[in-house]
Design a protein around this motif. Structure first.
Motif, PDB file in Angstrom:
ATOM      1  N   VAL A 162       0.843  -1.188   0.000  1.00  0.00           N
ATOM      2  CA  VAL A 162       0.000   0.000   0.000  1.00  0.00           C
ATOM      3  C   VAL A 162       0.883   1.243   0.000  1.00  0.00           C
ATOM      4  O   VAL A 162       2.064   1.180   0.348  1.00  0.00           O
ATOM      5  CB  VAL A 162      -0.958   0.035   1.209  1.00  0.00           C
ATOM      6  CG1 VAL A 162      -1.929  -1.126   1.161  1.00  0.00           C
ATOM      7  CG2 VAL A 162      -0.201   0.032   2.512  1.00  0.00           C
ATOM      8  N   SER A 163       0.296   2.365  -0.375  1.00  0.00           N
ATOM      9  CA  SER A 163       1.007   3.643  -0.327  1.00  0.00           C
ATOM     10  C   SER A 163       1.028   4.148   1.104  1.00  0.00           C
ATOM     11  O   SER A 163      -0.015   4.312   1.730  1.00  0.00           O
ATOM     12  CB  SER A 163       0.333   4.663  -1.234  1.00  0.00           C
ATOM     13  OG  SER A 163       0.449   4.273  -2.571  1.00  0.00           O
ATOM     14  N   THR A 164       2.192   4.408   1.616  1.00  0.00           N
ATOM     15  CA  THR A 164       2.371   4.728   3.025  1.00  0.00           C
ATOM     16  C   THR A 164       1.815   6.097   3.417  1.00  0.00           C
ATOM     17  O   THR A 164       1.080   6.207   4.401  1.00  0.00           O
ATOM     18  CB  THR A 164       3.861   4.664   3.398  1.00  0.00           C
ATOM     19  OG1 THR A 164       4.377   3.403   2.983  1.00  0.00           O
ATOM     20  CG2 THR A 164       4.059   4.815   4.884  1.00  0.00           C
ATOM     21  N   ILE A 165       2.138   7.126   2.671  1.00  0.00           N
ATOM     22  CA  ILE A 165       1.714   8.480   3.055  1.00  0.00           C
ATOM     23  C   ILE A 165       0.191   8.619   3.048  1.00  0.00           C
ATOM     24  O   ILE A 165      -0.373   9.100   4.036  1.00  0.00           O
ATOM     25  CB  ILE A 165       2.412   9.549   2.193  1.00  0.00           C
ATOM     26  CG1 ILE A 165       3.913   9.547   2.519  1.00  0.00           C
ATOM     27  CG2 ILE A 165       1.811  10.935   2.433  1.00  0.00           C
ATOM     28  CD1 ILE A 165       4.758  10.445   1.668  1.00  0.00           C
ATOM     29  N   CYS A 216      -5.485   7.167   8.212  1.00  0.00           N
ATOM     30  CA  CYS A 216      -5.629   6.681   9.593  1.00  0.00           C
ATOM     31  C   CYS A 216      -5.777   7.838  10.575  1.00  0.00           C
ATOM     32  O   CYS A 216      -6.631   7.797  11.472  1.00  0.00           O
ATOM     33  CB  CYS A 216      -4.441   5.803   9.976  1.00  0.00           C
ATOM     34  SG  CYS A 216      -4.439   4.214   9.126  1.00  0.00           S
ATOM     35  N   LEU A 217      -4.971   8.878  10.403  1.00  0.00           N
ATOM     36  CA  LEU A 217      -5.072  10.038  11.289  1.00  0.00           C
ATOM     37  C   LEU A 217      -6.421  10.735  11.128  1.00  0.00           C
ATOM     38  O   LEU A 217      -7.078  11.084  12.124  1.00  0.00           O
ATOM     39  CB  LEU A 217      -3.926  11.024  11.016  1.00  0.00           C
ATOM     40  CG  LEU A 217      -2.535  10.580  11.437  1.00  0.00           C
ATOM     41  CD1 LEU A 217      -1.486  11.567  10.930  1.00  0.00           C
ATOM     42  CD2 LEU A 217      -2.452  10.431  12.943  1.00  0.00           C
ATOM     43  N   PHE A 218      -6.842  10.937   9.896  1.00  0.00           N
ATOM     44  CA  PHE A 218      -8.111  11.616   9.629  1.00  0.00           C
ATOM     45  C   PHE A 218      -9.292  10.817  10.175  1.00  0.00           C
ATOM     46  O   PHE A 218     -10.162  11.360  10.847  1.00  0.00           O
ATOM     47  CB  PHE A 218      -8.281  11.862   8.127  1.00  0.00           C
ATOM     48  CG  PHE A 218      -9.650  12.369   7.761  1.00  0.00           C
ATOM     49  CD1 PHE A 218     -10.042  13.646   8.116  1.00  0.00           C
ATOM     50  CD2 PHE A 218     -10.538  11.569   7.070  1.00  0.00           C
ATOM     51  CE1 PHE A 218     -11.314  14.115   7.791  1.00  0.00           C
ATOM     52  CE2 PHE A 218     -11.801  12.032   6.738  1.00  0.00           C
ATOM     53  CZ  PHE A 218     -12.191  13.309   7.096  1.00  0.00           C
ATOM     54  N   MET A 219      -9.327   9.522   9.907  1.00  0.00           N
ATOM     55  CA  MET A 219     -10.457   8.712  10.360  1.00  0.00           C
ATOM     56  C   MET A 219     -10.430   8.536  11.880  1.00  0.00           C
ATOM     57  O   MET A 219     -11.484   8.519  12.518  1.00  0.00           O
ATOM     58  CB  MET A 219     -10.474   7.355   9.654  1.00  0.00           C
ATOM     59  CG  MET A 219     -10.792   7.456   8.157  1.00  0.00           C
ATOM     60  SD  MET A 219     -12.260   8.419   7.748  1.00  0.00           S
ATOM     61  CE  MET A 219     -13.553   7.460   8.498  1.00  0.00           C
ATOM     62  N   GLY A 270      -0.562   0.675  -4.016  1.00  0.00           N
ATOM     63  CA  GLY A 270      -0.060  -0.673  -3.818  1.00  0.00           C
ATOM     64  C   GLY A 270      -0.094  -1.475  -5.098  1.00  0.00           C
ATOM     65  O   GLY A 270       0.846  -2.170  -5.435  1.00  0.00           O
ATOM     66  N   ARG A 271      -1.164  -1.377  -5.824  1.00  0.00           N
ATOM     67  CA  ARG A 271      -1.283  -2.119  -7.079  1.00  0.00           C
ATOM     68  C   ARG A 271      -0.306  -1.587  -8.123  1.00  0.00           C
ATOM     69  O   ARG A 271       0.271  -2.339  -8.878  1.00  0.00           O
ATOM     70  CB  ARG A 271      -2.711  -2.031  -7.618  1.00  0.00           C
ATOM     71  CG  ARG A 271      -3.665  -2.841  -6.792  1.00  0.00           C
ATOM     72  CD  ARG A 271      -5.021  -2.930  -7.452  1.00  0.00           C
ATOM     73  NE  ARG A 271      -5.891  -3.736  -6.633  1.00  0.00           N
ATOM     74  CZ  ARG A 271      -6.674  -3.277  -5.677  1.00  0.00           C
ATOM     75  NH1 ARG A 271      -6.690  -1.991  -5.406  1.00  0.00           N
ATOM     76  NH2 ARG A 271      -7.433  -4.073  -4.981  1.00  0.00           N
TER      77      ARG A 271
END
Length: 108
Positions: free
Chosen positions: A3-6, A12-15, A98-99
């Motif tokens: 997956v794309s890390t940034i 995750c922070l927003f949710m 990621g893909r």
């Protein structure tokens, strides 16, 4: 799957912040939206966000189409975008990155 890390960190922070705020909220999300739309100055911000969300959905559709994905693949992203605006495109970027990385790695 990579997956794309940034975008994942931002999502995750927003949710996390969103769920924390919603847990302590005194009114429902729908009631809050109605309150925002009752005043022209805040309604303008909400309308602006939904125009941006619509443009993000168009981008996700065009990008997914170019990658051979159908509309059915995008429905969860569109629903998430309709409710939390930036969460749908962020999740799409997390999974898209990621893909893309796997495809590039397999070509080498």
């Amino acid at each position: 799957m990579r997956v794309s890390t940034i975008p994942l960190i931002i999502l995750c922070l927003f949710m996390g912040f969103t769920f924390w705020v919603m847990a302590g909220a005194e009114q429902s999300l729908l009631a809050f939206g109605v309150q925002l739309m009752s005043s022209p100055d805040t309604a303008q911000v909400v309308i602006d966000l939904y125009i941006l969300a619509g443009l993000a959905c168009v981008w996700m559709y065009q990008d997914a189409k170019s990658r051979g994905k159908g509309l059915g693949y995008l429905v969860p992203f569109f629903i998430l975008t309709a409710v939390f605006v930036s969460a749908g495109p962020l999740l799409y970027l997390v999974l898209r990155g990621g893909r893309e990385q796997e495809t590039e790695a397999s070509k080498m």
